[in-house]
Design a protein around this motif. Sequence first.
Motif, PDB file in Angstrom:
ATOM      1  N   TYR A 115     -26.356-104.365 -41.554  1.00 18.48           N
ATOM      2  CA  TYR A 115     -25.724-105.680 -41.701  1.00 18.48           C
ATOM      3  C   TYR A 115     -25.063-105.789 -43.069  1.00 18.48           C
ATOM      4  O   TYR A 115     -25.670-105.489 -44.098  1.00 18.48           O
TER       5      TYR A 115
ATOM      6  N   TRP B 249     -34.084-106.510 -43.437  1.00 21.52           N
ATOM      7  CA  TRP B 249     -33.107-107.603 -43.353  1.00 21.52           C
ATOM      8  C   TRP B 249     -33.866-108.890 -43.657  1.00 21.52           C
ATOM      9  O   TRP B 249     -34.324-109.593 -42.764  1.00 21.52           O
TER      10      TRP B 249
ATOM     11  N   MET C 262     -37.841-106.806 -41.188  1.00 21.14           N
ATOM     12  CA  MET C 262     -37.002-107.022 -40.027  1.00 21.14           C
ATOM     13  C   MET C 262     -35.881-105.980 -40.015  1.00 21.14           C
ATOM     14  O   MET C 262     -35.332-105.655 -41.066  1.00 21.14           O
TER      15      MET C 262
ATOM     16  N   LYS D 153     -27.728-103.238 -37.110  1.00 25.61           N
ATOM     17  CA  LYS D 153     -27.149-104.093 -36.083  1.00 25.61           C
ATOM     18  C   LYS D 153     -27.489-103.594 -34.681  1.00 25.61           C
ATOM     19  O   LYS D 153     -27.660-104.391 -33.756  1.00 25.61           O
TER      20      LYS D 153
ATOM     21  N   ALA E 284     -30.728-105.128 -32.935  1.00 28.93           N
ATOM     22  CA  ALA E 284     -30.899-106.575 -32.744  1.00 28.93           C
ATOM     23  C   ALA E 284     -31.602-106.900 -31.426  1.00 28.93           C
ATOM     24  O   ALA E 284     -32.346-107.870 -31.336  1.00 28.93           O
ATOM     25  N   ASP E 285     -31.363-106.080 -30.408  1.00 32.19           N
ATOM     26  CA  ASP E 285     -31.989-106.296 -29.097  1.00 32.19           C
ATOM     27  C   ASP E 285     -32.966-105.169 -28.767  1.00 32.19           C
ATOM     28  O   ASP E 285     -33.186-104.849 -27.601  1.00 32.19           O
TER      29      ASP E 285
ATOM     30  N   ARG F  12     -38.129-113.087 -33.208  1.00 35.08           N
ATOM     31  CA  ARG F  12     -36.669-112.940 -33.259  1.00 35.08           C
ATOM     32  C   ARG F  12     -36.002-114.060 -34.064  1.00 35.08           C
ATOM     33  O   ARG F  12     -34.800-114.008 -34.307  1.00 35.08           O
TER      34      ARG F  12
ATOM     35  N   ILE G 139     -34.168-112.603 -36.800  1.00 37.64           N
ATOM     36  CA  ILE G 139     -32.863-112.032 -36.473  1.00 37.64           C
ATOM     37  C   ILE G 139     -31.828-113.141 -36.341  1.00 37.64           C
ATOM     38  O   ILE G 139     -30.738-113.083 -36.918  1.00 37.64           O
ATOM     39  N   ARG G 140     -32.179-114.171 -35.583  1.00 35.37           N
ATOM     40  CA  ARG G 140     -31.238-115.291 -35.415  1.00 35.37           C
ATOM     41  C   ARG G 140     -30.939-115.971 -36.748  1.00 35.37           C
ATOM     42  O   ARG G 140     -29.797-116.308 -37.047  1.00 35.37           O
TER      43      ARG G 140
ATOM     44  N   GLY H 159     -31.200-114.676 -39.714  1.00 36.93           N
ATOM     45  CA  GLY H 159     -30.558-113.802 -40.692  1.00 36.93           C
ATOM     46  C   GLY H 159     -29.053-113.950 -40.728  1.00 36.93           C
ATOM     47  O   GLY H 159     -28.411-113.698 -41.751  1.00 36.93           O
TER      48      GLY H 159
END
Length: 471
Positions: free
Chosen positions: A160, A182, A383, A387, A390-391, A406, A409-410, A412
């Motif tokens: 990222y 992250w 985390m 990229k 992410a999933d 998650r 992630i959201r 971030g």
Amino acid sequence: MVQPLPRFQLWIADTHQPRIRRKLVLRTTTKWQPQWSIALLVVAILLTACVAPSAPGDTAAPADETIELTYLNGCFPSSIAVTDAMVAAFNETHPNVNVTVECAQGDYAEGIYARAAAGNLPDVMFSADLFTVPFVENGVLIDLEQFDEVDDSFTFDDVYENILALGQVPGVDGTFMIPASWDSVQMYYNKTLFEESGAPLPQDDWTWDDLIEACKTIQAANETIYCIANGGNDGWDWWAYFIPWIVGYGGQPVSEDFRTSTFSTPESLAGIQAYVDQWTVHEVTIPLGVELPGGRDGCFIGGNCATMFMIPGNMKTYREQITDFEWDVAVAPRHPVNHATGMGTYGYGISKDSQHPQEAWELIKFLASQQGQELILRNYSGMPLLKSMADSPVFDELEPPPSNIRAFIRGGGVGIFPPMGYPSKCGSLYAGLINQTIRTALEEAIREVKTVEQAFVDADAEIQACLDTAE
């Protein structure tokens, strides 16, 4: 994300990992100031100029030669776990390399500058967002992109951009730190306390108004509870807490060219006022000066604070230490104009004095590999910064808490990092004149010695006076 580093505690690793050698490095504790000794800087610069860095790919030792690689770590819980995983993986493919891990003590930056002047920095060294600019400006770290360019097994492209930028310096080509995680500040919350108080559970789309209303419900039902673990003796002046309020109300702390301090623009003042209102109007935070066992962390772990805003690395500690209630995480609430939260990280780089830069690169690049990031995630130490992850199905394999992992992630995606282009003589949001000026202004406003406007008009004037005289 790294707050200004804690004074590192003495730590000796378990003895069941014989290939990781560790020792303690003891130093006198002094407060880090950006205005270090001119003589020290001159010596460091001369030493740097006299040592030409080896070309990547040309310095790997023969496979049958034993190599001693030195590694300086910060040695806090998440960095210990990350280092152990990184060195263990490295040992599997580099059996001829012995890695000696040192645990830093005392003032980290001063210790680094002293070792830089003496020419005995370790091969691999701990770094963080607050150190990137001064370490690069003073030639402590070398550019890692020279290794990336000739290494077909690695690429920075999957990292990222906003977290990779914390290992870079505006206006300087290169990347000088591989981040470990992250890291963005999101909201940990005591699910049991919310439910028992009759407050709605935090959601990823909450605003700060939503949280403050829930806080009032919790505190009305529990007279001894602080809702937000911010205040007391630490945290309240951390840039990652208060700068997002400025940005969230449409302001900025400084102009893009770093020539004009803008804490007292209408937008910035609106954000700061809303931040200060947590103490002076809503009373949902810890009053300044209140002593709590274990500080903010201890307040949350002990069940005396309903929420804690912190980075993903705290998951591991909370999983190990919280046994009396259920907890989870949610995305940091949104402000009226922009959605913003603090972002930062620690990581590792290669020093100018490295005798084995190729081997050092082979070690630290593991951080940004899928294997490395999966291990960090499975250990609840951070985390994924890739990229492509992410999933990742790993998220679904993890045992809660947290159930809403998650959210990191959201959340971030709205992370911001501190402005890092201030003239060195003026300091930064981490240290020096700017840090102290803003801390003073915030304290005056929270204690209601001055209005927010008075405090930050004065702060702007003091910072601007320095900016006007900086080269």
